[in-house]
Every structure is written in structure tokens, then in C-alpha cells.
Design a protein around this motif. Structure first.
Motif, PDB file in Angstrom:
ATOM      1  N   ILE A   5       0.798  -1.396  -0.078  1.00 22.74           N
ATOM      2  CA  ILE A   5       0.007   0.096  -0.045  1.00 22.74           C
ATOM      3  C   ILE A   5       0.936   1.197  -0.086  1.00 22.74           C
ATOM      4  O   ILE A   5       1.939   1.487   0.845  1.00 22.74           O
ATOM      5  N   LEU A   6       0.561   2.141  -1.006  1.00 25.22           N
ATOM      6  CA  LEU A   6       1.327   3.468  -0.989  1.00 25.22           C
ATOM      7  C   LEU A   6       0.401   4.757  -0.639  1.00 25.22           C
ATOM      8  O   LEU A   6      -0.800   4.528  -1.200  1.00 25.22           O
ATOM      9  N   TRP A   7       0.894   5.528  -0.250  1.00 24.36           N
ATOM     10  CA  TRP A   7       0.393   6.934  -0.077  1.00 24.36           C
ATOM     11  C   TRP A   7       1.390   8.168   0.434  1.00 24.36           C
ATOM     12  O   TRP A   7       2.429   7.900   0.780  1.00 24.36           O
ATOM     13  N   ASN A   8       0.868   9.368   0.223  1.00 21.47           N
ATOM     14  CA  ASN A   8       1.934  10.296   0.566  1.00 21.47           C
ATOM     15  C   ASN A   8       1.513  10.757   1.862  1.00 21.47           C
ATOM     16  O   ASN A   8       0.272  11.220   2.361  1.00 21.47           O
ATOM     17  N   GLY A   9       2.553  10.691   2.639  1.00 21.23           N
ATOM     18  CA  GLY A   9       2.436  11.148   4.110  1.00 21.23           C
ATOM     19  C   GLY A   9       2.903  12.603   4.331  1.00 21.23           C
ATOM     20  O   GLY A   9       2.863  13.584   3.752  1.00 21.23           O
ATOM     21  N   TYR A  10       3.926  12.546   5.552  1.00 24.04           N
ATOM     22  CA  TYR A  10       4.382  13.840   6.127  1.00 24.04           C
ATOM     23  C   TYR A  10       5.233  14.539   5.017  1.00 24.04           C
ATOM     24  O   TYR A  10       6.134  13.695   4.601  1.00 24.04           O
ATOM     25  N   LYS A  11       4.980  15.852   4.893  1.00 29.72           N
ATOM     26  CA  LYS A  11       6.023  16.446   3.864  1.00 29.72           C
ATOM     27  C   LYS A  11       6.087  15.698   2.544  1.00 29.72           C
ATOM     28  O   LYS A  11       6.919  16.027   1.903  1.00 29.72           O
TER      29      LYS A  11
END
Length: 560
Positions: free
Chosen positions: A242-248
Motif C-alpha cells: 500500500i502506497l500513499w503520500n504522508g508527512y511532507k
């Protein structure tokens, strides 16, 4: 009586330090500094500073007074001259004008200026010559790159006709067959009379049927390969973390237990699909798979174990003449059926909490949240599988039904028009245009715009080569749209974009013809003008980011 007394004289002179001096080379007489020849220093008065000379090192230097003047003798008419003496004689008197004419400062300044200008001119010539050589080199590279891209597109088209893979590739093949059939019919009509023409038409029909049969065989082979990839898609999808854009805005990746289990099952599936192994390796792999399934006692496992035992029996007896391809396909389908139902199998252990979280173990494909019913094939399909163009009012037919319908009528190769549309979108993105019309148009719209409005050829040179045509802005300062475009070749488009006053280059009849085409495009694409206001500037904000969305379950759907 004489008294003799010894008198002692006490030397009370101040012992002064040696602070340096000079020594005569011949007489050896020493000459000391003035400070060493005087009395002791007085106490410094107020507002005065006195500092002794300090020497860091001792040096012995020999000096000699130079003689730069002639030696004077007792006689006035006799002297010895020095080497550096100059004899000065009187010259005739000259005026200031004569002196300036003799020195000629203006002439020397003109010579300096003339030579400096020549030097500066030569420097500019060398610099401009270097820039010209670089410009010529860049132009040659640009022309070579355009020729290379042109040849590469032709090569790709040839490769697509040899090894077709997509629906557009088969459209290209069907279009070539139709073009060949029409050319042969026209040639037969011009060469033969009616009896010979009928015979030629019969031969053309037989060859056309033969070519269509070959194309259909390739289509069936491609469809079979696609089905093999699609039937195990739910396993391959769950292998990816699972991939996602997190902090910064950092890309995060999470590997779950479901992903690890899916990778193990995918390895077993790849082993079953690998038929290029020896008999011993195949038997070993099947035996390991059979032992791993013995802990289950459900119906799909019983059927799969029975098929595995049969293949092991065939391999052990060495039945080489028997074709095991169809039998192995049954094993693969049974294994995939087991994978689809293994999440609800409670026969692995006797724990009463084993079946509590069944959805966590389920291997499933991502379900499309937006679906629509096709009125032709009556299938519930994702919305991206429907035919879209700018002149339609609602989605009613899927891509497959549209392709089947057009197959009975004609076959159009939309790749050149898709390339033109991509060029337009690239230029609009490069210019940071907020218009959404170029992104709302589809390949069908570009086909209609090029062939029905601009008649499929360049407005200036009437060139019909689709690999050379480009559709660019008519008014460079305005946004691209079907009513603000012009169809030209690539070279003509480059020249057109650099023209500031179009009326000074194009003739009046040509401009009227272009404006008439723009008015026709306004009437044909009037629906785009209505939707363009709603999507103004939104397509420029689209970014390619991985956004995590939870897995959609069947229970989340609202069936109406």
C-alpha cells in the motif's frame, strides 16, 4: 722627603651598549650611532614619547659613496667626464604649432582608434561566427531529430502491424486490408472489362477473406494471453504494498500480511504456469503443493488434489505422447478457484476465532466505485470503458460494442489523431493555459475536426501526410479551441507561430476560408463551449500522486 702614593682612578663612565655603527674598510675606524656617544637619556617629559631603536639581528654591510659627477681639476679647461653625463646642445627655436605638428598626437590617436576598432570588429566577427556555427549545428541536430522521430513513428507502425497487441493495432490492420481492397478494385475497374473484372473481384474477395482470417487468429491469440493475465490479476494486485503520500509529501509504503501471503500464492501460481521444466522438477513441485493442501478439507481442495494426483500418475508412468496442456489448464483454474474461496475456509484449525475477520484474509480485486450499464451488451462496466467524445450527451455504449459496430461499417486508425491531440495538450500545458477544451476533446473529436472541417490536408500546402500534420493555434495569443486552430505541416506550424500580423502574410481568400472553418467548428462543438466554463483551470491542477484509499468491499455498494 718624597712621599710616593699610589692613586687609583675610578672609571665611572657609563657603559653603553653597542647599538650599531659603521666601520671604515681601510682605516678600521668605527663610527657609532649618536645615541651611544652622548650621555644617558633624560626622563621623558610629559606628553612626549621616546623609543629606542631595536635591532633584531646583527649585520655587517660595506658601503661606498657612488661618484656620479665629474672630477674637478685645478684647471678650468680640464676635467674628467662621468659615464652618465649628457651633452646638451642648443637647437633652433620652434613654435608650439610646429612642435604639435612634429609630435602629431592627433594622427597617433587616429591610428590607435582605427586599430582598436579593427580589433573590436574582428572580435565581434569571431563571436558571431561561433554563434552562427552553434546555431547551424543546432538546426542540423533539430532536423536530424525530426527525421529520426518521423522514421521511428513509421517503424513503430510497421512493428504494430507485425505484432498487434491492442485494439488500435487491429484497427490499423483492418484499415490496411480495406485500403488494399479498394485500390485493387479501382485498378481492376481501369484495366479490365466486365468479365475479367468479375474474376478479379472474386480473387480479391478470396484474398480479403484469407487476410481477415489471419487477423482474427492473431486476435484470438492476443485475447487468450489477455485472459491468462486477467484471471490471476486479483493475486498480482494484492502482492503490491500500500502506497500513499504522508508527512511532507513523502511516499510511504506499508507491507501487510495479506501482501506477503499473496506473494507466496503468486509464486505457486507461476510455478504451475511454468511448463518448460523437466518431469522430475514438475513432480516435485506438485508433491509439495499437495502436501501443503492436506490440512484443508473443503470441496475446492478435494477437486484440486484429485487433479494433482492424476497428473502425478501420468508423469510417473511417463506418458509422453499424451498432451497435458488442457489438463494443466484445469489444474490452474482449480487452484485459482481455491484462492478465491480460501479466505472463508475454516478447516485449517479448530480455533473458534479463526473466521472472525474473514475480510482481512480475502484476496480481491479493486472494485470500481463508479459503474454504468451498457445499453448494447447489458453489462455493468466501469465508466472509463465507455466511448467518450465531445458531441455526445450521455454515455450509452461501451468501447467493445462501439468497436464491434464500427467493424461492420469501417475501420479507422485513430492513432495519428491521438498523436495530434497529445501534441495540442502538451503545448497548452507548456503555455500554462487555463482552458479545458483541449483536455475534454477525444480522438473521435480530433478525427472529425481534421477530416470533416479541415478536409484532412494542410490549409497552405494541402499536404495529406498525417505524420507531418500539426494542428496549432490560429491566434497565438488566444487559447486553443476548435474555433481557434489551423491545420498545417510541422514546418508551416513553426513559421505560423512566429508571425505577428497574419493579414500581411496570408491572402484575404485564405483568411476567409479559415474563418469559415472556425464558424463551422463553433456549430459542431457547441457542447464543449458549455462545459468549458465548468472545468476552467482544473486540468492544470491534476497531479500524479499516490493517494491511499481503503479497499472497497461488496457491502459498500448501494445496488438500486
Amino acid at each position: 722627603m718624597v712621599c710616593c702614593r699610589s692613586v687609583e682612578v675610578e672609571d665611572r663612565r657609563i657603559k653603553k651598549p653597542y647599538l650599531g655603527g659603521w666601520k671604515h674598510k681601510i682605516t678600521q675606524v668605527e663610527y657609532l650611532n649618536a645615541e651611544s656617544q652622548t650621555g644617558p637619556l633624560r626622563k621623558p617629559e610629559k606628553e612626549k614619547c621616546s623609543k629606542k631603536v631595536q635591532y633584531i639581528s646583527w649585520t655587517d654591510v660595506f658601503t661606498q659613496t657612488p661618484c656620479v659627477h665629474p672630477t674637478q681639476m685645478w684647471r678650468s679647461d680640464y676635467f674628467i667626464s662621468a659615464e652618465s653625463d649628457k651633452y646638451v646642445t642648443s637647437k633652433p627655436y620652434e613654435t608650439y604649432e610646429e612642435m604639435m605638428k612634429r609630435l602629431d598626437y592627433d594622427g597617433k590617436a587616429r591610428i590607435i582608434q582605427r586599430n582598436y576598432r579593427i580589433y573590436k570588429l574582428l572580435k565581434y566577427i569571431k563571436e558571431y561566427a561561433r554563434q552562427y556555427r552553434e546555431l547551424v549545428k543546432g538546426c542540423k541536430l533539430y532536423e536530424a531529430e525530426k527525421i529520426m522521430l518521423y522514421r521511428k513513428r513509421h517503424q513503430q507502425e510497421i512493428l504494430r502491424t507485425i505484432h498487434p497487441k491492442t485494439r488500435s493495432d487491429f484497427d490499423l490492420l483492418y484499415g490496411l486490408v480495406e485500403k488494399w481492397r479498394r485500390d485493387r478494385l479501382e485498378c481492376a475497374k481501369l484495366r479490365f472489362f466486365k468479365p475479367a473484372r468479375c474474376a478479379e473481384n472474386h480473387e480479391i474477395l478470396e484474398k480479403t477473406i484469407e487476410m481477415l482470417n489471419v487477423i482474427d487468429e492473431k486476435r484470438q491469440a492476443v485475447r487468450q494471453r489477455y485472459r491468462k493475465r486477467k484471471r490471476a490479476k486479483f493475486v498480482a494486485v494484492n502482492c503490491k504494498p500500500i502506497l500513499w503520500n504522508g508527512y511532507k509529501n513523502k511516499l510511504l509504503e506499508m507491507d501487510t500480511m495479506r501482501n506477503q501471503k499473496a506473494r507466496e500464492l503468486k509464486m505457486i501460481y507461476d510455478s504451475l504456469m511454468n511448463y518448460d521444466v523437466t518431469r522430475e522438477e514438475r513432480m516435485e513441485m506438485l508433491t509439495i503443493l499437495k502436501k501443503s493442501l492436506e490440512i484443508h478439507n473443503c470441496v475446492p481442495v478435494f477437486h484440486l488434489i484429485r487433479l494433482l494426483d492424476e497428473e502425478l500418475t501420468y508423469l510417473a508412468r511417463g506418458m509422453k505422447r499424451m498432451s497435458l496442456g488442457y489438463f494443466r489448464e484445469r489444474i490452474v483454474y482449480s487452484y485459482l478457484n481455491f484462492l478465491r474461496t480460501s479466505h472463508s475456509c475454516c478447516c485449517v484449525n479448530n480455533d473458534r476465532y479463526f473466521c472472525k475477520n474473514v475480510d482481512d484474509e480475502k484476496l480481491r480485486e479493486p472494485i470500481e466505485p463508479i459503474t454504468k450499464l451498457c445499453h448494447s451488451c447489458l453489462k455493468l462496466l466501469p465508466i472509463h470503458q465507455f466511448t467518450v467524445h465531445g458531441r455526445m450527451k450521455r454515455l450509452s455504449t461501451c468501447v467493445g460494442c462501439t468497436w464491434l459496430r464500427e467493424r461492420n461499417i469501417r475501420h479507422v486508425n485513430y492513432d495519428p489523431y491521438k498523436f495530434l491531440l497529445d501534441c495540442v495538450r502538451y503545448e497548452e500545458t507548456k503555455r500554462e493555459s487555463p482552458s479545458a477544451i483541449a483536455f475534454m476533446m477525444q480522438k473521435h473529436d480530433m478525427y472529425h475536426l481534421v477530416n470533416n472541417i479541415w478536409h484532412g490536408h494542410s490549409v497552405v500546402s494541402e499536404n495529406r501526410d498525417m505524420f507531418l500534420l500539426r494542428i496549432v493555434r490560429y491566434d497565438v495569443n488566444e487559447e486553443w479551441s476548435p474555433w481557434n486552430c489551423i491545420l498545417l505541416t510541422e514546418k508551416e506550424a513553426d513559421v505560423h507561430c512566429s508571425i505577428k500580423d497574419l493579414a500581411s502574410v496570408y491572402s484575404k481568400p485564405l483568411i476567409e476560408k479559415i474563418l469559415l472553418s472556425h464558424q463551422l467548428a463553433k456549430n459542431q462543438f457547441k457542447h464543449l463551449r458549455q462545459f468549458e466554463k465548468e472545468f476552467q483551470g482544473k486540468f492544470q491542477k491534476i497531479e500524479d500522486k499516490a493517494v491511499y484509499n481503503a479497499a472497497i468491499k461488496v457491502d459498500d455498494y448501494l445496488f438500486t
